[in-house]
Motif scaffolding. Structure first.
Motif, PDB file in Angstrom:
ATOM      1  N   ARG A   1      -3.101  -4.219  -6.829  1.00 35.20           N
ATOM      2  CA  ARG A   1      -2.840  -2.783  -6.695  1.00 35.20           C
ATOM      3  C   ARG A   1      -2.241  -2.186  -7.970  1.00 35.20           C
ATOM      4  NH1 ARG A   1      -2.334  -5.420  -2.031  1.00 35.20           N
ATOM      5  NH2 ARG A   1      -2.905  -4.424  -0.051  1.00 35.20           N
TER       6      ARG A   1
ATOM      7  N   ASP B   1       0.837  -1.207   0.000  1.00 32.38           N
ATOM      8  CA  ASP B   1       0.000   0.000   0.000  1.00 32.38           C
ATOM      9  C   ASP B   1       0.869   1.253   0.000  1.00 32.38           C
ATOM     10  OD1 ASP B   1      -2.458  -1.261  -0.109  1.00 32.38           O
ATOM     11  OD2 ASP B   1      -2.719  -1.308   2.075  1.00 32.38           O
TER      12      ASP B   1
ATOM     13  N   TRP C   1       0.818   4.131  -2.761  1.00 36.25           N
ATOM     14  CA  TRP C   1       0.651   5.541  -2.350  1.00 36.25           C
ATOM     15  C   TRP C   1       1.781   6.397  -2.900  1.00 36.25           C
ATOM     16  CZ3 TRP C   1       4.174   8.281   0.642  1.00 36.25           C
ATOM     17  CH2 TRP C   1       3.772   9.552   1.077  1.00 36.25           C
TER      18      TRP C   1
END
Length: 538
Positions: free
Chosen positions: A97, A44, A48
């Motif tokens: 992702r 993550d 980001w």
């Protein structure tokens, strides 16, 4: 001037690669060494940050004589890092992702513990004897030639059982494979397929220019420029032990394997001058997609030197060859250690605005610099063989928060962390608009938003001679977009003229608070400032 590519670009051309050294990224089991689950936990963060692919240094089964670059099984995960199931989870979560996964492939040498080598050394008549490089002693009983190990000392070790020497470009625990043997090629291609079937998106090939050696094993000539403080490997010019023309056929074979799996990338680690580096694109671009360009690591940190490097590299690229840039990796001192904290911001803007695919090294985005490693905690075998040349300071654990061991582990980290880890960490920096982490994230966002930055053309801009040593100026352009990048490598103000009466807007500056400022006619760059200018809206 280098033009834009066509409208269709591959993911690795427009994307940014982020290197993870798995021992040092995130530990989840408390042993002080990072693991695959740790990488999965931090995906993550990578999403980001805004990178597109994660390149993972070796995690294969290994005795760890060179921390995974001595492979005992090319198709297994070392228990230190987890399991194949952990890897499959990492791949699935990364792809969820929209992050690509690139693996480190180490085909030049295996571990001495690999079953192939155990067979090879069993007897001179063993079917796998020719899988490695075995030779009789020289007439005086010594090594077959004068080749040296990259980690210090001779590159030949004698095996008492058979009386012959085997060659190792690195540690004695890393015997070189014989890529002239078609059985070796077939076995290594199968190893590539094993990971491709599991969904990997490409490979970074370790020391790809070493794969083929001179068939006659001729002595390397003396290096007339060798200096006593340099590593021993520099005593000779490595013209017979590596960078042989036959290696391009080997690389083409790897490319053919990857091509069968669709849009995959082959990156080659190559420490060679530009004129040799670009030959690794291969005839008709059948070589490496991205022969790693380490020139920014080796070039003096002055505007004129860097500008000349970029021009030379752009001019040397073959037709259709895609450029790439690297500021650091697990083998080199960190960029902040080399140029200082202030210039590390300029370096970030340079890396992420030049034409081509950039590779970031974990920790550079928080400005991690030289972390001292006491002699009693040294881990790198090169440091033990040739003190002063070790790579441990570039491999220290990532710093995530202000907690114990900077959030890397609940155990004892395998290497120390920086003294300012309570401030130099992701949690402290991610919401700070003035931090280098925020600068990296904004630069990565601009690469996504502006085609001129991701796949556009490049042209250098002339400057008055008085500015040449301090300021590097260039434009990126595509489909009517034009951005101007101005980088001050110096420690004084620089007044940079802007041709014409056009008004520009500061799109981003390494100096916080300047974004949105209109400029016309000239711009004053503060010391250590880099700016990206966009034409003002009319």
């Amino acid at each position: 001037m280098s033009g834009t590519s066509g409208s269709e670009t591959l993911w690795w051309q427009s994307g940014t690669v982020y290197q993870v050294y798995p021992r040092s990224f995130q530990d989840t089991d408390g042993d002080g060494v990072g693991d695959l689950r740790g990488i999965t936990e931090r995906l993550d963060y990578l999403a980001w940050l805004g990178v597109d692919a994660v390149w993972i240094s070796p995690f294969y089964r290994s005795p760890m004589a060179d921390f995974g670059y001595d492979v005992a099984d090319y198709c297994a995960v070392d228990p230190l890092f987890g399991t194949l199931e952990d890897f499959d989870t990492l791949i699935a979560e990364a792809h969820r992702r929209k992050l690509r996964v690139i693996l480190d492939f180490v085909p030049n040498h295996s571990s001495i513990a690999h079953p192939w080598f155990a067979e090879s050394r069993a007897s001179r008549a063993n079917p796998k004897r020719d899988w490695y490089l075995w030779r009789d002693p020289a007439p005086d009983g010594g090594p077959p030639n004068n080749w040296l190990s990259n980690f210090g000392g001779p590159a030949w070790t004698q095996d008492p059982a058979t009386g012959q020497y085997y060659y190792h470009a690195f540690l004695p625990e890393q015997p070189d494979l014989n890529w002239r043997n078609p059985e070796v090629r077939a076995a290594m291609h199968d190893a590539l397929r094993f990971w491709l079937e599991r969904g990997v998106d490409g490979f970074r090939v370790d020391v790809i220019w070493h794969l083929v050696k001179d068939e006659a094993l001729r002595d390397n000539p003396e290096n007339p420029d060798f200096l006593p403080h340099q590593p021993g490997i520099n005593r000779f010019q490595q013209i017979y032990s590596c960078d042989r023309p036959e290696v391009l056929d080997v690389i083409a074979g790897m490319r053919a394997v990857l091509r069968a799996y669709g849009e995959r990338v082959l990156i080659g680690e190559i420490y060679l001058p530009i004129e040799r580096l670009v030959t690794y694109y291969g005839p008709d671009l059948t070589g490496a997609d991205l022969p790693f360009n380490f020139q920014l690591i080796q070039t003096p940190w002055r505007a004129d030197a860097v500008a000349a490097l970029v021009e030379e590299y752009e001019a040397a690229l073959p037709e259709g060859g895609w450029p790439n840039w690297v500021l650091g990796n697990h083998d080199q001192p960190r960029i902040a250690a080399r140029v200082g904290e202030a210039q590390a911001r300029v370096a970030a803007m340079l890396l992420l605005t030049l034409r081509g695919t950039p590779t970031l090294y974990y920790g550079d985005e928080i400005g991690l610099g030289h972390v001292p490693v006491p002699p009693e905690r040294a881990q790198d075998p090169w440091e033990r063989n040739e003190p002063g040349h070790g790579r441990d300071p570039a491999r220290t654990p990532m710093q995530w928060d202000a907690g114990p061991h900077a959030g890397f582990t609940v155990g004892t980290p395998w290497l120390p962390q920086s003294a300012d880890a309570d401030r130099r960490n992701v949690d402290e920096m991610r919401d700070d608009s003035r931090s280098i982490l925020t600068l990296y994230r904004r630069l990565l966002s601009l690469r996504r938003d502006w085609r001129a930055l991701s796949v556009g053309g490049y042209r250098g801009l002339p400057l008055p001679p008085s500015l040449a040593e301090a300021v590097f100026a260039y434009e990126r352009f595509s489909d009517g977009e034009t951005l101007r990048i101005l980088l001050n490598f110096g420690n004084t103000d620089c007044r940079v003229p802007l041709d014409g009466q056009e008004t520009w807007t500061v799109l981003l500056s390494t100096r916080p608070g300047r974004s949105g400022e209109p400029v016309q006619g000239e711009i004053i760059l503060a010391p250590d400032e880099g700016t990206i200018l966009a034409p003002a809206l009319r």
